[in-house]
Design a protein around this motif. Structure first.
Motif, PDB file in Angstrom:
ATOM      1  N   ILE A  51       5.816 -28.490 -53.777  1.00 48.14           N
ATOM      2  CA  ILE A  51       6.025 -29.747 -53.073  1.00 48.14           C
ATOM      3  C   ILE A  51       4.853 -30.643 -53.442  1.00 48.14           C
ATOM      4  O   ILE A  51       3.694 -30.333 -53.108  1.00 48.14           O
ATOM      5  N   ALA A  52       5.131 -31.710 -54.157  1.00 46.48           N
ATOM      6  CA  ALA A  52       4.067 -32.540 -54.715  1.00 46.48           C
ATOM      7  C   ALA A  52       4.330 -34.006 -54.436  1.00 46.48           C
ATOM      8  O   ALA A  52       5.381 -34.392 -53.929  1.00 46.48           O
ATOM      9  N   CYS A  53       3.357 -34.818 -54.788  1.00 47.45           N
ATOM     10  CA  CYS A  53       3.462 -36.259 -54.595  1.00 47.45           C
ATOM     11  C   CYS A  53       4.251 -36.893 -55.747  1.00 47.45           C
ATOM     12  O   CYS A  53       4.260 -36.380 -56.873  1.00 47.45           O
ATOM     13  N   SER A  54       4.889 -38.019 -55.471  1.00 38.51           N
ATOM     14  CA  SER A  54       5.636 -38.746 -56.499  1.00 38.51           C
ATOM     15  C   SER A  54       4.716 -39.467 -57.480  1.00 38.51           C
ATOM     16  O   SER A  54       5.194 -39.987 -58.498  1.00 38.51           O
ATOM     17  N   ASP A  55       3.439 -39.507 -57.206  1.00 43.15           N
ATOM     18  CA  ASP A  55       2.470 -40.202 -58.058  1.00 43.15           C
ATOM     19  C   ASP A  55       2.679 -39.837 -59.525  1.00 43.15           C
ATOM     20  O   ASP A  55       2.762 -38.663 -59.886  1.00 43.15           O
ATOM     21  N   SER A  56       2.737 -40.850 -60.379  1.00 42.15           N
ATOM     22  CA  SER A  56       3.033 -40.639 -61.799  1.00 42.15           C
ATOM     23  C   SER A  56       1.954 -39.875 -62.545  1.00 42.15           C
ATOM     24  O   SER A  56       2.183 -39.400 -63.668  1.00 42.15           O
ATOM     25  N   ARG A  57       0.783 -39.723 -61.928  1.00 39.58           N
ATOM     26  CA  ARG A  57      -0.335 -39.077 -62.627  1.00 39.58           C
ATOM     27  C   ARG A  57      -0.418 -37.578 -62.400  1.00 39.58           C
ATOM     28  O   ARG A  57      -1.242 -36.903 -63.028  1.00 39.58           O
ATOM     29  N   ALA A  78       3.039 -38.684 -50.907  1.00 41.39           N
ATOM     30  CA  ALA A  78       1.974 -37.885 -50.273  1.00 41.39           C
ATOM     31  C   ALA A  78       2.307 -36.405 -50.117  1.00 41.39           C
ATOM     32  O   ALA A  78       1.613 -35.697 -49.396  1.00 41.39           O
ATOM     33  N   ALA A  79       3.342 -35.921 -50.802  1.00 42.69           N
ATOM     34  CA  ALA A  79       3.669 -34.482 -50.772  1.00 42.69           C
ATOM     35  C   ALA A  79       3.867 -33.963 -49.346  1.00 42.69           C
ATOM     36  O   ALA A  79       3.360 -32.908 -48.977  1.00 42.69           O
ATOM     37  N   LEU A  80       4.606 -34.713 -48.560  1.00 46.88           N
ATOM     38  CA  LEU A  80       4.763 -34.371 -47.149  1.00 46.88           C
ATOM     39  C   LEU A  80       6.028 -33.571 -46.871  1.00 46.88           C
ATOM     40  O   LEU A  80       7.056 -33.759 -47.509  1.00 46.88           O
ATOM     41  N   VAL A  81       5.924 -32.684 -45.899  1.00 45.84           N
ATOM     42  CA  VAL A  81       7.071 -31.933 -45.384  1.00 45.84           C
ATOM     43  C   VAL A  81       7.245 -32.340 -43.924  1.00 45.84           C
ATOM     44  O   VAL A  81       6.302 -32.221 -43.138  1.00 45.84           O
ATOM     45  N   ILE A 109       5.685 -20.913 -51.961  1.00 43.46           N
ATOM     46  CA  ILE A 109       5.786 -22.369 -51.835  1.00 43.46           C
ATOM     47  C   ILE A 109       4.368 -22.925 -51.901  1.00 43.46           C
ATOM     48  O   ILE A 109       3.493 -22.510 -51.133  1.00 43.46           O
ATOM     49  N   ILE A 110       4.148 -23.845 -52.811  1.00 38.57           N
ATOM     50  CA  ILE A 110       2.840 -24.477 -52.969  1.00 38.57           C
ATOM     51  C   ILE A 110       2.947 -25.941 -52.569  1.00 38.57           C
ATOM     52  O   ILE A 110       3.789 -26.679 -53.082  1.00 38.57           O
ATOM     53  N   VAL A 111       2.114 -26.358 -51.635  1.00 38.45           N
ATOM     54  CA  VAL A 111       1.990 -27.779 -51.290  1.00 38.45           C
ATOM     55  C   VAL A 111       0.820 -28.315 -52.101  1.00 38.45           C
ATOM     56  O   VAL A 111      -0.322 -27.878 -51.929  1.00 38.45           O
TER      57      VAL A 111
END
Length: 223
Positions: A51-57, A78-81, A109-111
């Protein structure tokens, strides 16, 4: 010049550059690895959900250098659940989580939080509060998931500066882990030892991956 002979001009449009990349992929990624693609044609069996952020980097597949089919990825601001809830609505993250845990039966599961996260920064400054949907309101509503931890971050670090932002980024990972455990299917499998939850943080400033020690609450370099 691209490896397949294509070379988009410097003034090429974004879609032209993407198509040029697709052609490189066909030349260097698809044809040389047909056996891998054939094995994935009918099904997928990833052992890890990220579960990760949408940030392009911060592309998880790039950070972890994995092959197609190895990780099941959900990306959002922000990689939020969100916490488990049964109210009507379109629960995208919850649906993906349910699919990964119940159907794919992932083992971990990795946040994955990251440095310089715009969503965490906005949650800290609350600069989008009061915005209408379509003008920042959707983002404001989403990052309000961080409101429960904001007060403690602000009390220690204030609302501006890199230390405050980093503290919020770390806190965001912990919020998502807490919310993951509110899902009965996740809590049951974690208790049974068939599912492991991990917090991680990738610092884009130095390229270092940190893993969360949940006992101490501290992030330590994976190296």
């Amino acid at each position: 010049m691209d490896t397949d002979g294509t070379s988009p001009s410097p003034a090429a449009s974004p879609i032209d550059r993407l198509i040029a990349g697709y052609r490189r992929f066909r030349h260097t990624g698809w044809h040389p690895r047909l056996e891998r693609w054939e094995s994935l044609r009918q099904s997928q069996k990833p052992e890890v959900m990220v579960i990760a952020c949408s940030d392009s980097r911060v592309d998880p597949a790039q950070i972890f250098d994995v092959d197609p089919g190895e990780i099941f990825v959900v990306r959002n601001v922000a990689a939020l659940v969100p916490p488990f809830e049964t109210t009507p609505g379109h629960h995208g993250v919850s649906a993906a989580l349910e699919f990964a845990v119940q159907v794919l039966k992932v083992r971990e599961i990795i946040v994955l939080g990251h440095g310089m996260c715009g969503g965490c920064k906005a949650a800290l400054s609350q600069e989008l509060q009061g915005c209408k949907p379509g003008e920042g309101g959707f983002v404001a509503d989403w990052i309000s998931l961080l409101d429960p931890v904001r007060e403690a971050v602000v009390a220690e670090h204030g609302t501006e500066g890199r230390p405050a932002e980093k503290a919020m980024e770390h806190a965001g990972v912990k919020v998502s882990l807490t919310n993951l455990r509110s899902f009965p299917c996740v809590a049951h499998k974690e208790a049974a030892g068939t599912l492991k939850l991990r917090g991680a943080f990738f610092a884009i400033s130095d390229g270092v991956l940190h893993l969360l020690d949940e006992e101490s609450g501290q992030f330590q370099p994976a190296d």
